[in-house]
Design a protein around this motif. Structure first.
Motif: not given
Length: 116
Positions: A37-43, A56-64, A70-75
């Motif tokens: 899920d984190m790899q997909i979130a990176e994209v 080419t730059n990540k949106n760090m707000d979106s990534l956070a 992801i943490y919540r989904h996986h408890n």
């Protein structure tokens, strides 16, 4: 003899402090799901609002936000994940086996949804 006992005690304490209780480490199956899920979130974090363009730059707000979801989904808490990933980094053979299961899934997704 005293010196030998001191050295042995030091080595025992040093290794005991360095080890994480195995029950504190997320199992490989759980790590696989989180890391996938984190790899997909990176994209996703590189997609512009109109979803048609990639940057080419990540949106760090979106990534956070994605990571928190992801943490919540996986408890899992970020702290538990951080401890677990630190353990996996110290045990690269275990981390490799997790990624060996993730890579084919990501490859399948990439061929199904190619980046433009």
């Amino acid at each position: 003899m005293k010196k030998l006992l001191c050295v042995a005690s030091f080595l025992f304490i040093a290794t005991a402090c360095n080890q994480v209780n195995k029950s504190d480490v997320l199992p490989p199956e759980k790590m696989e799901g989180i890391l996938l899920d984190m790899q997909i979130a990176e994209v996703y974090s590189t997609i512009v609002d109109d979803s048609e363009h990639y940057v080419t730059n990540k949106n760090m707000d979106s990534l956070a936000r994605y990571y928190n979801d992801i943490y919540r989904h996986h408890n899992v808490t970020p702290e538990v994940f951080a401890k677990s990933i630190a353990w996996y980094k110290r045990n690269p053979d275990k981390l490799d086996s997790v990624y060996n299961k993730i890579i084919p899934k990501l490859t399948k997704l990439e061929t199904r949804y190619p980046v433009q």
